[in-house]
Design a protein around this motif. Structure first.
Motif, PDB file in Angstrom:
ATOM      1  N   UNK A   1     -10.949  -5.290   9.780  1.00  0.00           N
ATOM      2  CA  UNK A   1     -10.007  -5.162  10.889  1.00  0.00           C
ATOM      3  C   UNK A   1      -9.943  -6.551  11.518  1.00  0.00           C
ATOM      4  N   UNK A   2      -8.866  -7.263  11.253  1.00  0.00           N
ATOM      5  CA  UNK A   2      -8.764  -8.675  11.636  1.00  0.00           C
ATOM      6  C   UNK A   2      -8.013  -8.823  12.959  1.00  0.00           C
ATOM      7  N   UNK A   3      -8.614  -9.567  13.866  1.00  0.00           N
ATOM      8  CA  UNK A   3      -7.983  -9.868  15.150  1.00  0.00           C
ATOM      9  C   UNK A   3      -7.744 -11.376  15.221  1.00  0.00           C
ATOM     10  N   UNK A   4      -6.482 -11.770  15.100  1.00  0.00           N
ATOM     11  CA  UNK A   4      -6.122 -13.189  15.121  1.00  0.00           C
ATOM     12  C   UNK A   4      -5.956 -13.630  16.571  1.00  0.00           C
ATOM     13  N   UNK A   5      -6.316 -14.873  16.842  1.00  0.00           N
ATOM     14  CA  UNK A   5      -6.293 -15.381  18.215  1.00  0.00           C
ATOM     15  C   UNK A   5      -4.891 -15.418  18.820  1.00  0.00           C
ATOM     16  N   UNK A   6      -3.843 -15.317  17.994  1.00  0.00           N
ATOM     17  CA  UNK A   6      -2.478 -15.295  18.535  1.00  0.00           C
ATOM     18  C   UNK A   6      -2.037 -13.889  18.944  1.00  0.00           C
ATOM     19  N   UNK A   7      -2.972 -12.926  18.875  1.00  0.00           N
ATOM     20  CA  UNK A   7      -2.670 -11.557  19.281  1.00  0.00           C
ATOM     21  C   UNK A   7      -2.360 -10.630  18.127  1.00  0.00           C
ATOM     22  N   UNK A   8      -2.239 -11.161  16.921  1.00  0.00           N
ATOM     23  CA  UNK A   8      -1.948 -10.346  15.740  1.00  0.00           C
ATOM     24  C   UNK A   8      -3.180  -9.564  15.311  1.00  0.00           C
ATOM     25  N   UNK A   9      -2.965  -8.315  14.915  1.00  0.00           N
ATOM     26  CA  UNK A   9      -4.036  -7.483  14.370  1.00  0.00           C
ATOM     27  C   UNK A   9      -3.626  -6.972  12.997  1.00  0.00           C
ATOM     28  N   UNK A  10      -4.594  -6.866  12.108  1.00  0.00           N
ATOM     29  CA  UNK A  10      -4.272  -6.431  10.755  1.00  0.00           C
ATOM     30  C   UNK A  10      -5.464  -5.737  10.123  1.00  0.00           C
ATOM     31  N   UNK A  11      -5.169  -4.800   9.228  1.00  0.00           N
ATOM     32  CA  UNK A  11      -6.174  -4.128   8.427  1.00  0.00           C
ATOM     33  C   UNK A  11      -5.979  -4.645   7.007  1.00  0.00           C
ATOM     34  N   UNK A  12      -7.047  -5.151   6.390  1.00  0.00           N
ATOM     35  CA  UNK A  12      -6.864  -5.796   5.086  1.00  0.00           C
ATOM     36  C   UNK A  12      -8.083  -5.635   4.182  1.00  0.00           C
ATOM     37  N   UNK A  13      -7.820  -5.709   2.875  1.00  0.00           N
ATOM     38  CA  UNK A  13      -8.860  -5.678   1.844  1.00  0.00           C
ATOM     39  C   UNK A  13      -8.822  -6.994   1.078  1.00  0.00           C
ATOM     40  N   UNK A  14      -9.971  -7.519   0.664  1.00  0.00           N
ATOM     41  CA  UNK A  14      -9.969  -8.726  -0.177  1.00  0.00           C
ATOM     42  C   UNK A  14      -9.266  -8.440  -1.508  1.00  0.00           C
ATOM     43  N   UNK A  15      -8.373  -9.316  -1.878  1.00  0.00           N
ATOM     44  CA  UNK A  15      -7.672  -9.201  -3.151  1.00  0.00           C
ATOM     45  C   UNK A  15      -8.261 -10.163  -4.173  1.00  0.00           C
ATOM     46  N   UNK A  16      -8.585 -11.368  -3.723  1.00  0.00           N
ATOM     47  CA  UNK A  16      -9.201 -12.384  -4.589  1.00  0.00           C
ATOM     48  C   UNK A  16     -10.103 -13.261  -3.739  1.00  0.00           C
ATOM     49  N   UNK A  17     -11.326 -13.481  -4.217  1.00  0.00           N
ATOM     50  CA  UNK A  17     -12.300 -14.306  -3.504  1.00  0.00           C
ATOM     51  C   UNK A  17     -12.726 -15.450  -4.406  1.00  0.00           C
ATOM     52  N   UNK A  18     -12.545 -16.679  -3.918  1.00  0.00           N
ATOM     53  CA  UNK A  18     -12.971 -17.857  -4.678  1.00  0.00           C
ATOM     54  C   UNK A  18     -14.283 -18.374  -4.086  1.00  0.00           C
ATOM     55  N   UNK A  19     -15.283 -18.562  -4.958  1.00  0.00           N
ATOM     56  CA  UNK A  19     -16.588 -19.049  -4.510  1.00  0.00           C
ATOM     57  C   UNK A  19     -16.902 -20.398  -5.143  1.00  0.00           C
ATOM     58  N   UNK A  20     -17.737 -21.153  -4.474  1.00  0.00           N
ATOM     59  CA  UNK A  20     -18.285 -22.371  -5.048  1.00  0.00           C
ATOM     60  C   UNK A  20     -19.553 -21.960  -5.782  1.00  0.00           C
ATOM     61  N   UNK A  21     -19.584 -22.073  -7.135  1.00  0.00           N
ATOM     62  CA  UNK A  21     -20.741 -21.592  -7.898  1.00  0.00           C
ATOM     63  C   UNK A  21     -22.027 -22.357  -7.625  1.00  0.00           C
ATOM     64  N   UNK A  22     -21.927 -23.586  -7.151  1.00  0.00           N
ATOM     65  CA  UNK A  22     -23.118 -24.394  -6.894  1.00  0.00           C
ATOM     66  C   UNK A  22     -23.643 -24.145  -5.474  1.00  0.00           C
ATOM     67  N   UNK A  23     -22.753 -24.245  -4.501  1.00  0.00           N
ATOM     68  CA  UNK A  23     -23.167 -24.055  -3.106  1.00  0.00           C
ATOM     69  C   UNK A  23     -23.262 -22.573  -2.723  1.00  0.00           C
ATOM     70  N   UNK A  24     -22.652 -21.692  -3.557  1.00  0.00           N
ATOM     71  CA  UNK A  24     -22.599 -20.259  -3.268  1.00  0.00           C
ATOM     72  C   UNK A  24     -21.947 -20.000  -1.912  1.00  0.00           C
ATOM     73  N   UNK A  25     -20.846 -20.704  -1.676  1.00  0.00           N
ATOM     74  CA  UNK A  25     -20.071 -20.518  -0.457  1.00  0.00           C
ATOM     75  C   UNK A  25     -18.666 -20.043  -0.831  1.00  0.00           C
ATOM     76  N   UNK A  26     -17.935 -19.562   0.155  1.00  0.00           N
ATOM     77  CA  UNK A  26     -16.593 -19.053  -0.091  1.00  0.00           C
ATOM     78  C   UNK A  26     -15.569 -20.176   0.086  1.00  0.00           C
ATOM     79  N   UNK A  27     -14.755 -20.389  -0.949  1.00  0.00           N
ATOM     80  CA  UNK A  27     -13.757 -21.451  -0.926  1.00  0.00           C
ATOM     81  C   UNK A  27     -12.432 -20.979  -0.333  1.00  0.00           C
TER      82      UNK A  27
END
Length: 231
Positions: A63-89
């Motif tokens: 349940x995403x609350x954007x600072x401009x007042x927008x609200x949205x319900x969303x599911x991840x469709x594609x997640x890109x990770x850094x395989x070395x740092x194990x962080x989200x790109x």
């Protein structure tokens, strides 16, 4: 799966440079799209997003609350990770509505123990299912308890929670049970492994000798040059 509330900020910088600056600020570049709406570029707090994915999996509902007042319900469709740092790109998020049916890939966990002297091959560790966007399971389970060698577990054998329907082919193999190799069979393969190792070592040795030989003329040339210089 319960939804996770997360804050977000509109993103005005794009491209690789903008994405790098967003990540350096401790945020994950993301884009919201779906339902015919114009894509919205946002930045998510990296720690909160990572914690939610670790707990709820790749199908965590946000349940995403954007600072401009927008609200949205969303599911991840594609997640890109850094395989070395194990962080989200970068993250692609698809907009959903309560009561809407979505088709997603859900991890399958095998439960129980197969018969003795067998090996389990997990052919497909995810399964495509259709479910309410707010009720996507974080995992599914399939039992291999007592299965003998030669047995298979198909998509039709996977336990589905109420309201979840199978989207994949019901005959898709999820796991298969094979006979574990005997001690005699393992011993029989040792000569083949040793032979392959010896061949590989021989090839390396030949390549090394060839490179040393190639250096010899150069060294001789250097000596001749030095002799001429002294003369």
């Amino acid at each position: 799966m319960s939804e996770v509330k997360i804050s977000a900020e509109p993103r005005t910088e794009f491209g690789k440079g903008g994405a790098r600056r967003t990540r350096r600020a401790g945020k994950v570049p993301a884009v919201l799209y779906g339902h015919g709406e114009k894509p919205k570029h946002i930045a998510l707090p990296a720690r909160e997003f990572a914690a939610a994915i670790r707990k709820g999996g790749a199908n965590q509902l946000f349940a995403i609350e954007v600072s401009d007042g927008t609200q949205a319900l969303a599911l991840p469709k594609a997640i890109q990770r850094d395989p070395i740092k194990d962080t989200f790109e970068h993250v692609d998020l698809i907009l959903v509505r309560r009561g809407e049916k979505v088709t997603v890939d859900v991890p399958v966990q095998l439960t129980g123990e197969a018969a003795r002297d067998t090996l389990i091959v997990h052919d497909h560790d995810t399964l495509s299912v259709t479910a309410d966007a707010t009720k996507v399971p974080d995992h599914l389970e399939a039992s291999i308890a007592g299965l003998e060698a030669g047995s298979t577990v198909t998509a039709a054998d996977v336990e589905l929670p109420a309201g979840v329907e199978l989207a994949a082919d019901s005959e898709q193999t999820v796991a298969s049970v094979t006979a574990a190799p005997t001690a005699e069979q393992l011993e029989a393969t040792l000569p083949e492994v040793e032979s392959a190792t010896e061949e590989a070592e021989a090839e390396v040795g030949e390549e090394t000798e060839g490179s040393e030989g190639a250096d010899a003329p150069a060294a001789a040339g250097e000596e001749n040059t030095e002799a001429k210089t002294e003369a």
